[in-house]
Structure formats: C-alpha cells, structure tokens
Design a protein around this motif. Structure first.
Motif, short mmCIF file in Angstrom:
data_model
loop_
_atom_site.label_atom_id
_atom_site.label_comp_id
_atom_site.label_asym_id
_atom_site.label_seq_id
_atom_site.Cartn_x
_atom_site.Cartn_y
_atom_site.Cartn_z
N PRO A 114 0.81 -1.22 0.00
CA PRO A 114 0.00 0.00 0.00
C PRO A 114 0.85 1.27 0.00
N LEU A 115 0.29 2.32 -0.59
CA LEU A 115 0.92 3.63 -0.53
C LEU A 115 0.90 4.14 0.90
N THR A 116 1.89 4.96 1.25
CA THR A 116 1.90 5.57 2.57
C THR A 116 0.79 6.62 2.64
N THR A 117 0.44 7.00 3.85
CA THR A 117 -0.59 8.03 4.02
C THR A 117 -0.17 9.34 3.36
N ALA A 118 1.11 9.67 3.48
CA ALA A 118 1.61 10.91 2.86
C ALA A 118 1.47 10.85 1.35
N ASP A 119 1.78 9.69 0.75
CA ASP A 119 1.64 9.53 -0.69
C ASP A 119 0.18 9.64 -1.11
N ARG A 120 -0.71 9.09 -0.31
CA ARG A 120 -2.14 9.14 -0.64
C ARG A 120 -2.65 10.58 -0.60
N LYS A 121 -2.19 11.35 0.37
CA LYS A 121 -2.62 12.75 0.46
C LYS A 121 -2.08 13.55 -0.71
N ARG A 122 -0.81 13.30 -1.07
CA ARG A 122 -0.26 14.01 -2.22
C ARG A 122 -1.02 13.63 -3.49
N ALA A 123 -1.36 12.35 -3.60
CA ALA A 123 -2.11 11.90 -4.77
C ALA A 123 -3.49 12.55 -4.81
N ALA A 124 -4.13 12.68 -3.65
CA ALA A 124 -5.44 13.33 -3.60
C ALA A 124 -5.36 14.76 -4.10
#
Length: 319
Positions: A92-102
């Motif tokens: 899974p992507l890290t939470t930080a990566d998910r937020k950047r992706a959002a």
C-alpha cells in the motif's frame, strides 16, 4: 491483452509512490517461483502504472522482458488508475503519498466529489475536503460534482433549487427529469421545488433562504419575496446542457476504463448536435428513401426510450 515488453523501454517517473520501490518487497517478489501478474503500462508514455516492484524484481532476476497490459487513456486518468491500483492491492501507498495523490487528482479532476476521490486514494472524505480547501482557489467556481455513484450533484444545493424554480416558471411543462438535468439536482428535489411554488412558497426551505440579488444588484430579503415570480434570465441552451453532462460522464472512470462504457459514450456523442445540424441532415435525406429513414429513426427512438426506462428502473432499485 497481455503482451511482452522490454523492461528497458519502461519509465517509472511520475509514480504516486514518491519513495520508490521497497528493496525488501522487491527481494520477496524476486524469490517467487510462479509467474507474477502482468504489470499495467500507459501506452503513450510507457510509464508503469501498476507493478513497479514486479519490474524491479524482474530486473533483479536478470530478465529483459515482462508481461504487461496497456492502458490507453490520458496521463491524468493513468495517474488515477496508478493510485487506485496501489491502494487496493500490493504494497500500500503511505498516508503521505495518498494525500499528495489526492491533491493531484483534485487538480486534474476538480469535478469529482470528495467521496469519489477518497474511494480512489484510500483516505477519508473529510481529509480530501480539507486538502481541497487548502488548494489555491479552493471551491471557487464549482457548481456540481460527480459522486462515487456516478451521479452529478450540486456543490451548492441552494443555487440548484433557484435555477429549477426559474426553469419551472419559464416552462411549467418541463418534466422533473428535464429540470433536474439542467439544474444538476435530483428529480425529487425538483418535485419539492415545484410543490413549494404551487403553494406560493419560496423554493428554498426556511434555513437556506437568504437575500437574493435583483438584476440591478440590490438585495431582496427572503421575507419580502412572494411565491411564483417570473424568471428574468433566459433558459440555458439544451444542447449545451447535454454537452456539459456528457463531459462529466467522459470524466467518470467507471465509463472511461471499460469498453462497454466507452461504447455508451460514443453512442451518446452521436446525438450531441444542434437543431441546425439536424435540419441540415433532414434536408439531405433523399425523398425516395425518406420513409425508410423515418421508420428506422422512430425505431431507434423507441429503443432509446426503452433504454432510458430500464436504466431509471435500475437506479430506482439500487437507490
């Protein structure tokens, strides 16, 4: 279709995984004896959408080629697919990566709702909303958004109700669904607006009433407004309304990423013509085959009508 591609031709730039591949996970995959699932590659850029660790594992094993499936969409949709793929399976992507992706998806697909972006990125809708608020421009200019279920809903329901009331005042014969499509609100909301207008009430429920500006810029308090009031603005061009709705449908991944969905979009696009264009076609229909053309057009219209009814029933059953 699965094909073999040269690993040297692939690019891993632009991945939502900003830290790159995880060495331990790469080693684990390299030791797997059974064939790994094909990776997904954006055909026009040869960027790896899904399968970075599988690519690195193949390189570690000294392989020159890897099984892949091609994605034909644009780069923005390729990134969405990359995020979604790396949230639902694999490492899974890290939470930080998910937020950047959002944040990136909000920029490329601003018409998507917070819940829809949350379903792709695997973070909470409230977090997506906060990321949207912090972006330059925030929610300025937004009228409606596409929800996770594919339905278009207004960001500000008040404006949708007001537009519905103007359309009803201009043409009371319009159906609930016609008004709903033009105002980007639900048919039930249109029904409520129409019932309020028939009773001589304001189309907005009490708590949502506010001062409304007249054409000269002055405000009319809610308490001073009567019931039915003729609209002072012209109704939007129905062809433009349909084109705007079709543009939102084209942005829906549920349609873009499937062959059936793309077929539906192509069929709908055929009918995005102005009355003048239809008149030009009618003028060119040869008289000797006009009857056949008219009969076929009527049969096609009946099929579309049946299609619309069946889709509406499906929506009602799943609502």
């Amino acid at each position: 279709m699965v094909v073999e591609v040269e690993i040297s031709s692939l690019s891993t730039a632009g991945s939502p995984r900003t830290s790159g591949a995880d060495p331990e996970h790469v080693e684990t995959l390299a030791e797997v004896q059974t064939p790994l699932p094909p990776i997904t590659v954006h055909r026009s850029t040869m960027r790896v959408i899904d399968g970075l660790h599988r690519v690195r594992a193949a390189e570690l094993r000294g392989e020159r080629k890897i099984a892949a499936r091609f994605f034909e969409g644009d780069e923005a949709d390729a990134f969405v697919l990359a995020v979604e793929s790396n949230v639902t399976h694999g490492l899974p992507l890290t939470t930080a990566d998910r937020k950047r992706a959002a944040g990136r998806i909000i920029a490329s697909h601003p018409q998507w709702s917070d819940r829809m972006i949350a379903s792709v990125t695997g973070i909470a809708p409230g977090t997506v909303a906060e990321i949207r608020r912090r972006r330059p421009g925030g929610r300025v200019g937004e009228v409606s958004r596409i929800g996770q279920d594919g339905r278009v809903r207004p960001v500000n329901g008040t404006e949708g109700r007001r537009l519905a009331s103007r359309l009803i005042a201009q043409d009371p014969s319009l159906s609930l669904r016609q008004v709903a499509r033009a105002a980007s609100i639900s048919p039930e909301t249109v029904r409520d607006v129409r019932n309020r207008m028939m009773r001589g009430e304001d189309p907005l429920p009490g708590p949502r009433r506010g001062n409304r500006k007249q054409a000269n810029g002055t405000e009319v308090p809610a308490a001073g407004r009567g019931g039915l009031r003729p609209a002072a603005v012209a109704c939007r061009n129905p062809v433009q309304d349909r084109a705007a709705v079709l543009d939102r449908l084209r942005a829906d991944p549920a349609l873009r990423f499937s062959e059936t969905g793309r077929t539906l979009l192509r069929l709908l696009t055929v009918h995005m013509m102005s009355p003048e264009e239809w008149d030009a076609i009618i003028e060119k229909v040869p008289p000797h085959c006009g009857g056949v053309v008219a009969r076929l057009a009527g049969e096609c219209a009946e099929m579309w009508a049946e299609f619309a009814q069946r889709v509406e029933r499906k929506v009602a059953e799943t609502a």
